[in-house]
Design an enzyme around this catalytic site. Structure first.
Site, mmCIF file in Angstrom:
data_model
loop_
_atom_site.group_PDB
_atom_site.id
_atom_site.type_symbol
_atom_site.label_atom_id
_atom_site.label_comp_id
_atom_site.label_asym_id
_atom_site.label_seq_id
_atom_site.Cartn_x
_atom_site.Cartn_y
_atom_site.Cartn_z
ATOM 1 N N LYS A 195 0.860 -1.201 0.000
ATOM 2 C CA LYS A 195 0.000 0.000 0.000
ATOM 3 C C LYS A 195 0.888 1.241 0.000
ATOM 4 C CE LYS A 195 -1.562 1.511 4.179
ATOM 5 N NZ LYS A 195 -1.184 2.883 4.451
ATOM 6 N N ASN A 196 1.943 1.238 0.793
ATOM 7 C CA ASN A 196 2.768 2.443 0.957
ATOM 8 C C ASN A 196 3.750 2.678 -0.173
ATOM 9 O OD1 ASN A 196 1.306 2.893 3.209
ATOM 10 N ND2 ASN A 196 2.938 2.401 4.672
ATOM 11 N N CYS B 289 -4.274 12.080 12.714
ATOM 12 C CA CYS B 289 -5.032 10.818 12.760
ATOM 13 C C CYS B 289 -4.793 10.280 14.167
ATOM 14 C CB CYS B 289 -4.527 9.857 11.689
ATOM 15 S SG CYS B 289 -2.920 9.211 12.085
ATOM 16 N N ARG C 28 0.608 14.368 12.703
ATOM 17 C CA ARG C 28 0.961 14.139 11.293
ATOM 18 C C ARG C 28 1.137 15.470 10.520
ATOM 19 N NH1 ARG C 28 -0.536 8.811 10.170
ATOM 20 N NH2 ARG C 28 1.121 8.866 8.594
ATOM 21 N N ASP D 15 5.536 0.632 11.835
ATOM 22 C CA ASP D 15 4.294 -0.027 11.382
ATOM 23 C C ASP D 15 4.198 -1.473 11.840
ATOM 24 O OD1 ASP D 15 3.997 1.665 8.162
ATOM 25 O OD2 ASP D 15 3.674 2.301 10.220
ATOM 26 N N ARG E 260 -8.381 -0.462 5.464
ATOM 27 C CA ARG E 260 -7.575 0.550 4.761
ATOM 28 C C ARG E 260 -6.271 -0.035 4.249
ATOM 29 N NH1 ARG E 260 -6.032 5.314 8.077
ATOM 30 N NH2 ARG E 260 -4.810 5.519 6.207
HETATM 31 C C1 EPZ Z 1 4.591 6.956 6.136
HETATM 32 O O1 EPZ Z 1 3.834 7.979 6.761
HETATM 33 C C2 EPZ Z 1 3.674 5.746 6.093
HETATM 34 N N1 EPZ Z 1 2.483 6.051 5.289
HETATM 35 C C3 EPZ Z 1 3.276 5.356 7.518
HETATM 36 O O2 EPZ Z 1 2.496 4.181 7.440
HETATM 37 C C4 EPZ Z 1 4.544 5.040 8.301
HETATM 38 O O3 EPZ Z 1 4.194 4.737 9.629
HETATM 39 C C5 EPZ Z 1 5.469 6.259 8.268
HETATM 40 O O4 EPZ Z 1 5.754 6.614 6.897
HETATM 41 C C6 EPZ Z 1 6.796 5.991 8.966
HETATM 42 O O5 EPZ Z 1 7.422 4.910 8.361
HETATM 43 C C7 EPZ Z 1 2.575 5.993 3.955
HETATM 44 O O6 EPZ Z 1 3.626 5.700 3.400
HETATM 45 C C8 EPZ Z 1 1.328 6.302 3.197
HETATM 46 P P1 EPZ Z 1 6.769 10.307 8.093
HETATM 47 P P2 EPZ Z 1 4.407 9.497 6.753
HETATM 48 O O7 EPZ Z 1 6.607 11.566 7.325
HETATM 49 O O8 EPZ Z 1 5.087 9.773 5.474
HETATM 50 C C9 EPZ Z 1 6.951 13.606 11.443
HETATM 51 C C10 EPZ Z 1 0.635 2.868 7.778
HETATM 52 O O9 EPZ Z 1 0.314 2.296 8.803
HETATM 53 N N2 EPZ Z 1 6.737 14.552 10.336
HETATM 54 O O10 EPZ Z 1 7.978 9.452 7.834
HETATM 55 O O11 EPZ Z 1 3.312 10.393 7.181
HETATM 56 C C11 EPZ Z 1 5.737 12.733 11.693
HETATM 57 O O12 EPZ Z 1 4.828 13.390 12.560
HETATM 58 C C12 EPZ Z 1 1.131 4.289 7.842
HETATM 59 O O13 EPZ Z 1 0.656 2.358 6.638
HETATM 60 C C13 EPZ Z 1 6.875 15.913 10.579
HETATM 61 O O14 EPZ Z 1 7.168 16.324 11.704
HETATM 62 O O15 EPZ Z 1 5.486 9.403 7.927
HETATM 63 C C14 EPZ Z 1 6.337 11.510 12.329
HETATM 64 O O16 EPZ Z 1 6.548 11.766 13.699
HETATM 65 C C15 EPZ Z 1 0.933 4.874 9.210
HETATM 66 N N3 EPZ Z 1 6.681 16.792 9.558
HETATM 67 C C16 EPZ Z 1 7.699 11.394 11.647
HETATM 68 O O17 EPZ Z 1 7.977 12.672 11.071
HETATM 69 C C17 EPZ Z 1 6.364 16.368 8.282
HETATM 70 O O18 EPZ Z 1 6.215 17.212 7.387
HETATM 71 C C18 EPZ Z 1 7.731 10.363 10.535
HETATM 72 O O19 EPZ Z 1 6.674 10.661 9.659
HETATM 73 C C19 EPZ Z 1 6.223 14.987 8.057
HETATM 74 C C20 EPZ Z 1 6.420 14.093 9.088
#
Ligand code: EPZ
Length: 419
Positions: free
Chosen positions: A22-23, A118, A123, A308, A400
């Site tokens: 999915k990701n 969420c 996020r 995850d 999802r």
């Molecule tokens: C991706 O989310 C995945 N989703 C998530 O999977 C996964 O848990 C996550 O990466 C970490 O591996 C998809 O790929 C669609 P991040 P993403 O940006 O991109 C902070 C699932 O279960 N952050 O790497 O949103 C954020 O709050 C989902 O399939 C900022 O501060 O994750 C988090 O603490 C859940 N500012 C950390 O970075 C930003 O602009 C990592 O988030 C972006 C993120």
């Protein structure tokens, strides 16, 4: 509202085939806006993917989804393009924000709903916007929307992410493909899903190189010819079913349609806990293990242990000898499965961002509630090892991200049904 009813302690045997990731699919679908004619195979038929397809259609792309063969064809004739990603589509599927890079890079403007938080955290998307501004975009936030524009197009530059973000890396990468000159992205996320996105963009004509955590994107001409791409397998689904096998395999549980070199770190951690894993190139065989050893884990960006899989690992560790520790270092609120697991008898306490799990503990079935995608699947795993019956509410979270979960488990003798 649908529920899952699980009868616990049924041993698993047989084979599970892993679906497409999915990701990996979500950013690839967002990037297909850049092309003219795309065929993406091995896509998982899950809610988030259908929502992303809705978003592409809303923007003006033509899509043909073949559900039987898990592929989609996407056409972008560049006619009546609506560079808008509305709240109604982005609120349920946060990855909708990934069209920002495509729309800005190709059409020089975009209006994308802020995805909002969420269950697992606020996020934010500040890192996405930081990178796009560096590429020359003018960005305003108004009425819950990101208003972005780059009248003279995007201009390549050097960008160092202050912290590692999968989504921000993907958005910047997709945007940079259409930027003039060369872009250097530093301190990038390098998950396998990002490498899959890179290989998709390269098929489109993009010139990209990945060295360590640096991604270099040179100016290139995007092809208009048809692009074929097969999405990689879902390593989180794989990790989930490996843990199911470790907990309940009768003798052997075979899991196939995978590439074991991608999930070395997860396999090593499960082996350290005592899970018996036989690795082949395209499959693993999980044997029931007698004793499980405690372990201390911190969730980290790839190649560290994935956040995850944290909830799923926690269920496994309720059966390990002694006190294990899991520190959730990525998201600020990703322990919502803990109160539900405790209602099933798990001994878990949370101190700061670390869960202490005492095992081995007998779990008993209960009525529980799913809160987010990965927490819901940890409740399925707990229900499968618990005495008696477990009822899981709000399983739309599961839908999802897990394709055919019940049928895959039922085929391996689990007693699980949706009502
Ligand atoms: C991706 O989310 C995945 N989703 C998530 O999977 C996964 O848990 C996550 O990466 C970490 O591996 C998809 O790929 C669609 P991040 P993403 O940006 O991109 C902070 C699932 O279960 N952050 O790497 O949103 C954020 O709050 C989902 O399939 C900022 O501060 O994750 C988090 O603490 C859940 N500012 C950390 O970075 C930003 O602009 C990592 O988030 C972006 C993120």
């Amino acid at each position: 509202m649908q529920k899952l009813i699980i009868k616990g302690k049924k041993k698993l045997s047989g084979k599970i085939s892993i679906s497409g990731s999915k990701n990996a699919t979500l950013p690839i679908l967002a990037a297909s806006i850049l092309a003219t004619n795309v065929k993406v195979k091995n896509i998982p038929l899950v809610k988030d993917i259908f929502t992303m397809i809705e978003l592409l259609k809303f923007i003006g792309l033509k899509t043909k989804l073949n559900k039987k063969k898990n592929f989609i064809e996407i056409y972008n004739k560049d006619k009546n393009i609506n560079t808008l990603a509305p709240y109604k589509l982005v609120k349920t599927m946060r990855a909708g924000v990934l069209v920002l890079g495509s729309l800005l890079g190709k059409y020089k403007k975009a209006k994308v709903s802020l995805p909002g938080g969420c269950a697992i955290g606020t996020r934010p998307v500040d890192l996405h916007l930081f990178a796009l501004k560096k590429l020359g975009a003018k960005i305003k936030i108004k009425d819950g929307y990101i208003l972005a524009e780059a009248k003279n197009g995007l201009k390549g530059t050097k960008i160092k992410f202050p912290s590692i973000s999968v989504g921000a890396t993907e958005n910047a990468l997709i945007a940079a493909v259409n930027a003039r000159g060369t872009t250097i992205l530093k301190n990038c996320a390098i998950e396998p899903e990002i490498k899959d996105l890179i290989s998709f963009l390269e098929k489109m004509g993009a010139k990209i190189s990945l060295i360590g955590r640096t991604i270099l994107i040179k100016e290139s001409k995007i092809k208009t010819s048809k692009i074929n791409h097969e999405v990689i397998f879902d390593r989180i689904e794989l990790g989930t079913y490996m843990i199911a096998g470790a907990l309940l395999a009768k003798k052997n549980l075979i899991i196939d349609k995978i590439d074991t070199k991608i999930i070395k770190s997860e396999i090593n951690i499960l082996k350290k806990i005592g899970v018996k894993i036989t690795q082949k190139k395209k499959s693993v065989i999980i044997k029931k293990c007698k004793r499980l050893k405690k372990i201390n884990i911190i969730t980290k960006p790839f190649p560290g242990f994935p956040t995850d899989l944290q909830a799923q690992l926690m269920v496994l560790l309720t059966q390990a000898d002694g006190i294990s520790k899991i520190k959730e270092d990525i998201f600020e609120n990703r322990f919502m499965h803990v109160p539900e697991l405790k209602r099933m008898g798990a001994h878990i306490i949370i101190k700061d961002k670390t869960a202490l799990i005492k095992g081995p503990t007998k779990l008993t079935g209960a009525e529980v509630m799913a809160t987010d995608l990965r927490a819901s699947v940890s409740l399925v795993l707990a229900g499968m090892i618990a005495e008696n019956r477990t009822i899981i509410n709000r399983i739309y979270h599961l839908d999802r991200g897990y394709e055919f979960l019940e049928s895959k488990l039922k085929n391996c003798k689990a007693q699980i049904k949706r009502v």
